[in-house]
Design an enzyme around this catalytic site. Structure first.
Site, PDB file in Angstrom:
ATOM      1  N   GLU B  49     -28.604  -5.588  -9.628  1.00  0.00           N
ATOM      2  CA  GLU B  49     -29.696  -6.556  -9.522  1.00  0.00           C
ATOM      3  C   GLU B  49     -30.614  -6.338 -10.704  1.00  0.00           C
ATOM      4  O   GLU B  49     -31.028  -5.217 -10.971  1.00  0.00           O
ATOM      5  CB  GLU B  49     -30.510  -6.267  -8.264  1.00  0.00           C
ATOM      6  CG  GLU B  49     -30.220  -7.170  -7.098  1.00  0.00           C
ATOM      7  CD  GLU B  49     -31.121  -6.809  -5.931  1.00  0.00           C
ATOM      8  OE1 GLU B  49     -30.587  -6.697  -4.828  1.00  0.00           O
ATOM      9  OE2 GLU B  49     -32.333  -6.614  -6.125  1.00  0.00           O
ATOM     10  N   ASP B  60     -44.063  -7.348  -4.317  1.00  0.00           N
ATOM     11  CA  ASP B  60     -43.690  -6.027  -4.805  1.00  0.00           C
ATOM     12  C   ASP B  60     -44.809  -5.009  -4.684  1.00  0.00           C
ATOM     13  O   ASP B  60     -45.986  -5.326  -4.848  1.00  0.00           O
ATOM     14  CB  ASP B  60     -43.253  -6.114  -6.273  1.00  0.00           C
ATOM     15  CG  ASP B  60     -41.846  -6.673  -6.402  1.00  0.00           C
ATOM     16  OD1 ASP B  60     -40.943  -6.096  -5.770  1.00  0.00           O
ATOM     17  OD2 ASP B  60     -41.672  -7.683  -7.093  1.00  0.00           O
TER      18      ASP B  60
END
Lengths: 407, 263
Positions: B49, B60
């Site tokens: 990824e 995040d």
């Protein structure tokens, strides 16, 4: 005429059931938040149809906020400029000193209805933070306010107010340490506390249903104005004018008049050092369509889709985006969006204080500055209403600093 | 057969769980970022990824926020993302590459152009954190045309009704976000997850990769019995941070240690 009628009908019916205003708005959030966003929407739709909910809202609006806010004929400004007849809708006289309290009352009632036991919010100038801390004190709900570290510094009186009201203020140092970063941090907190927490968004932004819901609560401004101006003048105003950061006070003023094609509307963005520089907050006049904070709307950004920092002398306008309904009203040209620089706002701040004995918030001073620019050229029978969205006590340190005065 | 499908089928046949690694494109700089990417498969990464840096990564935690900041400071942009995948593909044609990020840079790039360029470069799937099923139809029109999988996220807040909506249009695999929180936050409780993941399995045959909050080989081992793949991000990114001098060994040895427990 037929086309105009169709267009305005469409404008009043926004958003659609998926929260879209044309291509704007929507629900661009992480999957963890989706069930929560959907539950806020469901709860709001139920509350909206419940007379008991509005009875509570109206009672607090009247007896706690002090509504209706007066409609004041600004005679000295009118005579000074020699043009349009100017009225101020006095939102700065609300409890806590700005229009933000209107949607805070509405949303805290909704949060309690949903059984939420903790409130979070973001704030820029601190007005929304103070209003949120206020309603949380009133209803005894713990609250955490996220505020960019830069804003914590330049709006210290409001930080103290929030703490006095029992709120926890969390300075945000990530990114540009201003309003957009405070909103990022609030969303991170929400995603981590989905069970008990309600995010009391401070503008007509964020994912659906927030832009619609905050607008509905703020529409009390325009609804009152409609009655007040009919009583005073026997007709609708010719133009409405309000400053725009996220756009909550402006949409509150405009929305009840969107169907009235004779009413011209002007939104005033913050041009900072100038829209042609890299230091401004005019997302409509200087940005482009993008996706952030749960919505599609206009953002200040570079060619790679990276969001740029906004700049304005006024912390409340210092946001690189704008509510999605404004993006739609901009594209359809129903509302005219102009911009005012830091210096023009600073000048208008002082003019308003001297002429009217009212110290306006730097945010509202942007709208007043535009009146100073255009009113002289308008006929005397032109009725213009300014949304005086907040008072300027919080800004005296910023203004003194700019004027070279040591306090 | 797509690379993603083949990878999961091959691993399944040999009874293994896929190790999915996350690193940020351009972290700590473009040169070392590519060096790390090229070395990940030989260290045991089954699927890679790549994070696309964004100024406002609302889902995040701090570690990945800072990684994005480093990458942007190093000048990384969306064209570098495509370019780096193209370079990776010159020497590796089997490891699936998933781009993960936020909607805005793709929206501004243009959905169709992005899908076409990504596909040409050799991208296999996309995870767009803030593009839930309600909003991804426009993008999916083009990812379908250019054979890129849209990998949907499932979270502990996903109930059976919501799951149906998520599965409609999902392809490649499903990304199970094991905690309600941001990346790199607290660890998930395996026992609490099991019934939920079993419920998901009863509705789909797509492989399930579990991510968020997996920090040690021990965590990876514990979670491996629940799904078909394990995603590790923040702890790898913590090691990437210090590779500016060109020494990427600490990153690779961490990936090896994670891979070893899954094999």
């Amino acid at each position: 005429m037929f086309i105009v009628a169709c267009m305005t009908k469409e404008l009043m019916n926004n958003p659609d059931e998926r929260g879209h205003f044309g291509q704007y708005g929507g629900r661009y959030v992480a999957e963890t938040l989706m069930p929560l966003i959907l539950s806020v929407e469901k709860a709001y739709n139920e509350a909206k149809a419940d007379p008991a909910f509005w009875a509570k809202f109206d009672d607090l609006a009247k007896n706690y906020i002090g509504r209706p806010s007066p409609l004041y004929y600004a005679e000295k400004t009118t005579k000074h400029l020699g043009g349009a007849k100017i009225y101020f809708k006095r939102e700065e006289l609300n409890h806590t000193g700005a229009h933000k309290i209107n949607h805070c009352i509405g949303q805290v009632l909704l949060a309690m209805r949903m059984g939420k036991t903790r409130i979070i919010a973001e704030t820029g100038a601190g007005q929304h933070g103070v209003a949120t801390a206020t309603v949380c004190a009133l209803f005894d709900i713990p609250c955490t306010i996220f505020m960019g570290a830069k804003d914590v510094e330049r709006q210290s009186p409001n930080v103290f107010r929030m703490k006095l009201l029992g709120a926890e203020v969390k300075p945000v140092t990530a990114g540009s340490a201003s309003l957009k970063d405070a909103m990022n941090e609030a969303m991170r907190d929400w995603v981590s506390n989905v069970d008990d927490t309600y995010y009391l968004i401070g503008t007509v932004g964020g994912p659906h249903p927030f832009p619609m819901m905050v607008r509905d609560f703020q529409s009390i401004i325009g609804k009152e104005l409609r009655e007040q101006i009919m009583e005073r003048e026997g007709r609708l105003p010719d133009s409405l004018i309000a400053c725009i950061g996220g756009g909550s006070n402006a949409i509150g003023l405009f929305h009840p008049f969107l169907n009235d094609t004779s009413v011209n509307m002007i939104g005033v963005e913050a041009a900072g050092h100038g829209v042609d520089t890299d230091k401004h907050a005019a997302s409509l006049n200087g940005g482009r369509a993008g996706i952030l904070h749960g919505m599609q709307t206009y953002f200040l950004q570079n060619d790679d889709g990276q969001i740029q920092e906004a700049h304005s002398i006024s912390a409340g306008l210092d946001y690189p985006g704008i509510g999605p309904e404004h993006a739609w009203l901009f594209d359809t040209k129903r509302v005219d969006y102009v911009s005012i620089t830091d210096n023009e706002a600073l000048e208008a701040f002082q003019t308003c204080a001297k002429l009217e004995g009212i110290i306006p918030a730097l945010e509202s001073a942007h709208a007043y500055a535009h009146i100073l620019k255009i009113s002289g050229n308008l006929p005397k029978n032109h009725i213009m209403v300014l949304n005086l969205s907040g008072r300027g006590d919080k800004d005296i340190f910023t203004v003194a600093d700019k004027l070279g005065v040591k306090l | 057969m797509t690379r993603i499908k083949k990878t999961f089928e091959d691993l399944k046949q040999s009874g293994k769980t896929a190790l999915v690694t996350f690193t940020m494109l351009g972290d700590p700089d473009l040169k070392n970022s590519l060096k790390i990417l090229k070395s990940l498969p030989e260290s045991g990464a089954d699927i890679i990824e790549i994070g696309m840096p964004f100024t406002d990564p609302v889902a995040d935690g701090l570690t990945i926020q800072l990684a994005g900041g480093r990458a942007l400071n190093a000048g990384a942009n969306m064209h570098h993302t495509i370019d780096m995948v193209r370079k990776f593909r010159k020497t590796n044609d089997h490891t699936p590459i998933i781009l993960m990020g936020y909607a805005n840079p793709i929206f501004v790039y243009g959905y169709e152009k992005f899908a076409q360029d990504a596909s040409d470069a050799g991208v296999d799937g996309l995870i767009i954190v803030d593009l839930p099923p309600e909003e991804d139809a426009d993008l999916r029109e083009y990812t379908k045309k250019y054979n890129i999988d849209i990998i949907r996220l499932i979270t502990p807040t996903t109930d059976e009704k919501r799951l149906a909506k998520i599965l409609d249009g999902a392809s490649g695999f499903l990304y199970y976000v094991s905690i309600t929180g941001v990346t790199g936050a607290a660890k998930a409780d395996k026992n609490a997850l099991k019934p939920h993941i079993d419920m998901i399995k009863s509705h789909t045959t797509l492989p399930i990769a579990i991510g968020f909050g997996i920090k040690t080989p021990d965590d990876a081992l514990k979670m491996s019995s629940l799904g078909d793949g394990i995603v590790v991000g923040s702890v790898i990114v913590e090691k990437v941070k210090d590779t500016g001098n060109g020494n990427i060994e600490p990153v690779l040895s961490l990936v090896k240690s994670l891979s070893n427990v899954l094999k």
